[in-house]
Design a protein around this motif. Structure first.
Motif, PDB file in Angstrom:
ATOM      1  N   PRO A 165       7.811  56.336 -23.481  1.00  0.00           N
ATOM      2  CA  PRO A 165       7.265  57.116 -22.364  1.00  0.00           C
ATOM      3  C   PRO A 165       7.799  56.597 -21.040  1.00  0.00           C
ATOM      4  CG  PRO A 165       5.629  55.577 -23.173  1.00  0.00           C
ATOM      5  CD  PRO A 165       6.794  55.493 -24.130  1.00  0.00           C
ATOM      6  N   ARG A 166       7.987  57.501 -20.104  1.00  0.00           N
ATOM      7  CA  ARG A 166       8.500  57.074 -18.817  1.00  0.00           C
ATOM      8  C   ARG A 166       7.391  56.446 -17.977  1.00  0.00           C
ATOM      9  NH1 ARG A 166       9.372  63.197 -16.504  1.00  0.00           N
ATOM     10  NH2 ARG A 166       7.312  63.501 -15.633  1.00  0.00           N
ATOM     11  N   THR A 167       7.762  55.842 -16.876  1.00  0.00           N
ATOM     12  CA  THR A 167       6.804  55.179 -16.000  1.00  0.00           C
ATOM     13  C   THR A 167       5.708  56.157 -15.573  1.00  0.00           C
ATOM     14  OG1 THR A 167       8.537  53.744 -15.169  1.00  0.00           O
ATOM     15  CG2 THR A 167       6.535  53.908 -13.854  1.00  0.00           C
ATOM     16  N   GLY A 168       4.471  55.677 -15.610  1.00  0.00           N
ATOM     17  CA  GLY A 168       3.342  56.505 -15.204  1.00  0.00           C
ATOM     18  C   GLY A 168       2.686  57.231 -16.360  1.00  0.00           C
ATOM     19  N   SER A 169       3.203  57.048 -17.575  1.00  0.00           N
ATOM     20  CA  SER A 169       2.614  57.710 -18.730  1.00  0.00           C
ATOM     21  C   SER A 169       1.241  57.124 -19.049  1.00  0.00           C
ATOM     22  CB  SER A 169       3.519  57.535 -19.955  1.00  0.00           C
ATOM     23  OG  SER A 169       4.742  58.167 -19.768  1.00  0.00           O
ATOM     24  N   PRO A 170       0.397  57.910 -19.708  1.00  0.00           N
ATOM     25  CA  PRO A 170      -0.879  57.359 -20.171  1.00  0.00           C
ATOM     26  C   PRO A 170      -0.626  56.169 -21.099  1.00  0.00           C
ATOM     27  CG  PRO A 170      -0.859  59.735 -20.348  1.00  0.00           C
ATOM     28  CD  PRO A 170       0.544  59.326 -20.027  1.00  0.00           C
ATOM     29  N   ARG A 171      -1.642  55.347 -21.245  1.00  0.00           N
ATOM     30  CA  ARG A 171      -1.493  54.194 -22.125  1.00  0.00           C
ATOM     31  C   ARG A 171      -1.341  54.648 -23.575  1.00  0.00           C
ATOM     32  NH1 ARG A 171      -6.637  50.804 -20.684  1.00  0.00           N
ATOM     33  NH2 ARG A 171      -7.445  52.916 -20.418  1.00  0.00           N
ATOM     34  N   ILE A 172      -0.468  53.949 -24.291  1.00  0.00           N
ATOM     35  CA  ILE A 172      -0.214  54.241 -25.691  1.00  0.00           C
ATOM     36  C   ILE A 172      -0.880  53.158 -26.530  1.00  0.00           C
ATOM     37  CG2 ILE A 172       1.559  54.512 -27.457  1.00  0.00           C
ATOM     38  CD1 ILE A 172       1.557  56.709 -25.316  1.00  0.00           C
ATOM     39  N   ARG A 173      -1.614  53.578 -27.550  1.00  0.00           N
ATOM     40  CA  ARG A 173      -2.354  52.634 -28.385  1.00  0.00           C
ATOM     41  C   ARG A 173      -1.999  52.827 -29.845  1.00  0.00           C
ATOM     42  NH1 ARG A 173      -9.018  52.697 -28.848  1.00  0.00           N
ATOM     43  NH2 ARG A 173      -9.198  51.420 -30.749  1.00  0.00           N
ATOM     44  N   GLY A 174      -1.627  51.741 -30.501  1.00  0.00           N
ATOM     45  CA  GLY A 174      -1.435  51.770 -31.941  1.00  0.00           C
ATOM     46  C   GLY A 174      -2.725  51.427 -32.641  1.00  0.00           C
ATOM     47  N   ILE A 175      -3.031  52.146 -33.697  1.00  0.00           N
ATOM     48  CA  ILE A 175      -4.289  51.907 -34.407  1.00  0.00           C
ATOM     49  C   ILE A 175      -4.008  51.584 -35.871  1.00  0.00           C
ATOM     50  CG2 ILE A 175      -5.741  53.267 -32.876  1.00  0.00           C
ATOM     51  CD1 ILE A 175      -5.477  55.614 -34.725  1.00  0.00           C
ATOM     52  N   ALA A 176      -4.915  50.833 -36.471  1.00  0.00           N
ATOM     53  CA  ALA A 176      -4.755  50.378 -37.841  1.00  0.00           C
ATOM     54  C   ALA A 176      -5.708  51.103 -38.776  1.00  0.00           C
ATOM     55  CB  ALA A 176      -5.007  48.870 -37.910  1.00  0.00           C
ATOM     56  N   ASP A 177      -5.340  51.134 -40.032  1.00  0.00           N
ATOM     57  CA  ASP A 177      -6.187  51.724 -41.063  1.00  0.00           C
ATOM     58  C   ASP A 177      -7.537  51.016 -41.069  1.00  0.00           C
ATOM     59  OD1 ASP A 177      -6.962  53.228 -43.292  1.00  0.00           O
ATOM     60  OD2 ASP A 177      -6.104  51.783 -44.701  1.00  0.00           O
ATOM     61  N   GLY A 178      -8.628  51.781 -40.985  1.00  0.00           N
ATOM     62  CA  GLY A 178      -9.968  51.224 -41.007  1.00  0.00           C
ATOM     63  C   GLY A 178     -10.514  50.803 -39.661  1.00  0.00           C
ATOM     64  N   GLU A 179      -9.717  50.939 -38.603  1.00  0.00           N
ATOM     65  CA  GLU A 179     -10.155  50.518 -37.272  1.00  0.00           C
ATOM     66  C   GLU A 179     -11.124  51.530 -36.670  1.00  0.00           C
ATOM     67  OE1 GLU A 179      -8.155  49.720 -32.840  1.00  0.00           O
ATOM     68  OE2 GLU A 179      -6.878  49.888 -34.626  1.00  0.00           O
ATOM     69  N   GLU A 180     -12.195  51.043 -36.058  1.00  0.00           N
ATOM     70  CA  GLU A 180     -13.095  51.921 -35.315  1.00  0.00           C
ATOM     71  C   GLU A 180     -12.477  52.163 -33.942  1.00  0.00           C
ATOM     72  OE1 GLU A 180     -17.811  52.530 -34.698  1.00  0.00           O
ATOM     73  OE2 GLU A 180     -17.070  50.553 -34.121  1.00  0.00           O
ATOM     74  N   ILE A 181     -12.215  53.433 -33.618  1.00  0.00           N
ATOM     75  CA  ILE A 181     -11.514  53.756 -32.378  1.00  0.00           C
ATOM     76  C   ILE A 181     -12.431  54.341 -31.309  1.00  0.00           C
ATOM     77  CG2 ILE A 181      -9.322  54.104 -33.588  1.00  0.00           C
ATOM     78  CD1 ILE A 181      -9.861  57.165 -33.276  1.00  0.00           C
ATOM     79  N   PHE A 182     -13.643  54.717 -31.703  1.00  0.00           N
ATOM     80  CA  PHE A 182     -14.645  55.341 -30.841  1.00  0.00           C
ATOM     81  C   PHE A 182     -15.957  55.147 -31.586  1.00  0.00           C
ATOM     82  CE2 PHE A 182     -16.932  59.163 -29.224  1.00  0.00           C
ATOM     83  CZ  PHE A 182     -16.647  59.089 -27.854  1.00  0.00           C
ATOM     84  N   PRO A 183     -17.095  55.085 -30.908  1.00  0.00           N
ATOM     85  CA  PRO A 183     -18.337  54.846 -31.641  1.00  0.00           C
ATOM     86  C   PRO A 183     -18.523  55.792 -32.834  1.00  0.00           C
ATOM     87  CG  PRO A 183     -18.751  54.700 -29.298  1.00  0.00           C
ATOM     88  CD  PRO A 183     -17.336  55.191 -29.449  1.00  0.00           C
ATOM     89  N   GLY A 184     -18.565  55.215 -34.023  1.00  0.00           N
ATOM     90  CA  GLY A 184     -18.767  55.989 -35.239  1.00  0.00           C
ATOM     91  C   GLY A 184     -17.524  56.574 -35.850  1.00  0.00           C
ATOM     92  N   VAL A 185     -16.353  56.424 -35.201  1.00  0.00           N
ATOM     93  CA  VAL A 185     -15.118  57.061 -35.661  1.00  0.00           C
ATOM     94  C   VAL A 185     -14.121  55.999 -36.103  1.00  0.00           C
ATOM     95  CG1 VAL A 185     -13.190  58.575 -35.075  1.00  0.00           C
ATOM     96  CG2 VAL A 185     -15.464  58.997 -34.083  1.00  0.00           C
ATOM     97  N   THR A 186     -13.681  56.075 -37.357  1.00  0.00           N
ATOM     98  CA  THR A 186     -12.699  55.127 -37.877  1.00  0.00           C
ATOM     99  C   THR A 186     -11.448  55.862 -38.341  1.00  0.00           C
ATOM    100  OG1 THR A 186     -13.705  55.207 -40.082  1.00  0.00           O
ATOM    101  CG2 THR A 186     -14.433  53.458 -38.607  1.00  0.00           C
ATOM    102  N   ALA A 187     -10.330  55.138 -38.314  1.00  0.00           N
ATOM    103  CA  ALA A 187      -9.047  55.691 -38.753  1.00  0.00           C
ATOM    104  C   ALA A 187      -8.864  55.461 -40.245  1.00  0.00           C
ATOM    105  CB  ALA A 187      -7.914  55.033 -37.979  1.00  0.00           C
ATOM    106  N   TRP A 188      -8.237  56.419 -40.900  1.00  0.00           N
ATOM    107  CA  TRP A 188      -7.957  56.309 -42.338  1.00  0.00           C
ATOM    108  C   TRP A 188      -6.496  56.710 -42.562  1.00  0.00           C
ATOM    109  CZ3 TRP A 188     -10.224  60.129 -46.516  1.00  0.00           C
ATOM    110  CH2 TRP A 188      -9.756  59.742 -47.790  1.00  0.00           C
ATOM    111  N   ALA A 189      -5.673  55.786 -43.005  1.00  0.00           N
ATOM    112  CA  ALA A 189      -4.260  56.070 -43.265  1.00  0.00           C
ATOM    113  C   ALA A 189      -4.135  57.074 -44.408  1.00  0.00           C
ATOM    114  CB  ALA A 189      -3.521  54.788 -43.601  1.00  0.00           C
TER     115      ALA A 189
END
Length: 286
Positions: A165-189
Motif C-alpha cells: 500500500p502507498r503512503t497514507g493507506s489504512p493500517r494492514i493487519r495479518g490475522i492468525a487461525d483462531g485469533e479473536e479479531i473483535f469481541p466474539g469474532v474469531t478467524a478460521w482458516a
C-alpha cells in the motif's frame, strides 16, 4: 423460464438479526452471475434440473449476491468483506465463468443501518478478490476508500502477494487461525478458494454464526461438496474445507452467513433427510 424467487434473485435490501448483544446485518452491494457448468465444471446438465433448476435465473446463471456483513457490539462496528464497489461490468467484459458483475449499493445499505463508514473500525476480508474488497481499496489505491479509518485484516497468506500500500493507506493487519479479531469474532482458516481464505465465527447469544465467504457459492454445493470449483486456487483443499465446514454447520445452534446465496444469505443446514439442505433463517425477513 425461471421464476424470480429469493433463491435466484439478487439481494437488494439489508437483513438483520440479533444474537445476544451483537447485531449482524447483511449489506447488499450488487451481484454477479455464475455460469453453473463453467463454475462447477464437474457438473452435468442433469445436475441443474429438478430442484437445482430453481437456483438459476432466466438466463441460466446462478445469481451470486455481493456485499458485506456488518457486526455491531456495544457501539462498535466491523465489517466482514466490503463488496465490489461502484462498477457495472457487462458479461462480455468479465471472466468466461461469469455473466454480469455489478456493485454500488453498499454505502446506501450502510447508511440505512444507521452506521457511518468512519465508524467502521475493522474490515476483515475472507479473501482478497475484488468482489470482497471493492469499497475498501484496490491494489495500489491506498487511502482511496470511504473506510479510511478502518484497519484492514486478512490472513498472512492473503497479504503475501498483495501490492504494497502507498503512503497514507489504512493500517494492514495479518490475522492468525483462531485469533479473536473483535469481541466474539474469531478467524478460521478455510483454504481452497484462495490459499489464505478465512471464515469468521461469531459466538453470541447462545448461537454460533459462521460467515464462510467463498467456501460455498451456491446451495447446490451443500449436497455435493466434492464438486471442484474452477476458480478455486487449491481445488482439493476446497473440497476438504467444504466437508469440514459442513460438519460444523450441522451442529446445534449454528447459523451461517452465505455472502453469495442470492437473497437467502442467512440460514442453517437442515440434514434430517441425510442430505444437507439450506434452510433460510426466517427471522431476517420479518
Amino acid at each position: 423460464m425461471a421464476t424470480a424467487t429469493p433463491w435466484n434473485t439478487p439481494a437488494t435490501a439489508p437483513r438483520s438479526l440479533t444474537l445476544g448483544e451483537h447485531t449482524v446485518t447483511w449489506l447488499p452491494d450488487g451481484h454477479v452471475q455464475l455460469d453453473p457448468r463453467r463454475w462447477l465444471p464437474e457438473t452435468t446438465a442433469a445436475d441443474w434440473e429438478g430442484e437445482n433448476a430453481a437456483l438459476l435465473d432466466p438466463e441460466g446463471y446462478l445469481t451470486a449476491s455481493i456485499g458485506a456483513l456488518l457486526i455491531e457490539y456495544r457501539g462498535r462496528a466491523m465489517l466482514v468483506d466490503a463488496g465490489f464497489g461502484p462498477h457495472d461490468i457487462p458479461a462480455e467484459h468479465t471472466h468466461p465463468t461469469l455473466g454480469v458483475l455489478v456493485g454500488g449499493r453498499l454505502p446506501t445499505a450502510l447508511e440505512s443501518a444507521g452506521v457511518k463508514a468512519a465508524d467502521i473500525e475493522l474490515i476483515a476480508f475472507s479473501h482478497l478478490h475484488d468482489d470482497h474488497f471493492g469499497w475498501a481499496f484496490r491494489p495500489g489505491a491506498g487511502a482511496d476508500s470511504p473506510f479510511s479509518s478502518a484497519v484492514f485484516a486478512a490472513s498472512a497468506d492473503e497479504w503475501a502477494n498483495w501490492p504494497p500500500p502507498r503512503t497514507g493507506s489504512p493500517r494492514i493487519r495479518g490475522i492468525a487461525d483462531g485469533e479473536e479479531i473483535f469481541p466474539g469474532v474469531t478467524a478460521w482458516a478455510t483454504p481452497g478458494h484462495t490459499a489464505g481464505h478465512t471464515a469468521y465465527v461469531l459466538n453470541a447469544g447462545g448461537h454460533r454464526l459462521i460467515a464462510f465467504g467463498d467456501v460455498f457459492h451456491t446451495p447446490a454445493q451443500l449436497a455435493r461438496p466434492d464438486w471442484r470449483v474452477a476458480m478455486d486456487a487449491l481445488p482439493n483443499h476446497g473440497v476438504a474445507t467444504r466437508r469440514a465446514l459442513l460438519a460444523e454447520l450441522v451442529r446445534p445452534r449454528t447459523l451461517a452467513f452465505a455472502n453469495h446465496f442470492s437473497d437467502v444469505v442467512f440460514g442453517r443446514i437442515a440434514a434430517e433427510s441425510g442430505t444437507p439442505v439450506w434452510q433460510p433463517w426466517e427471522e431476517n425477513y420479518q
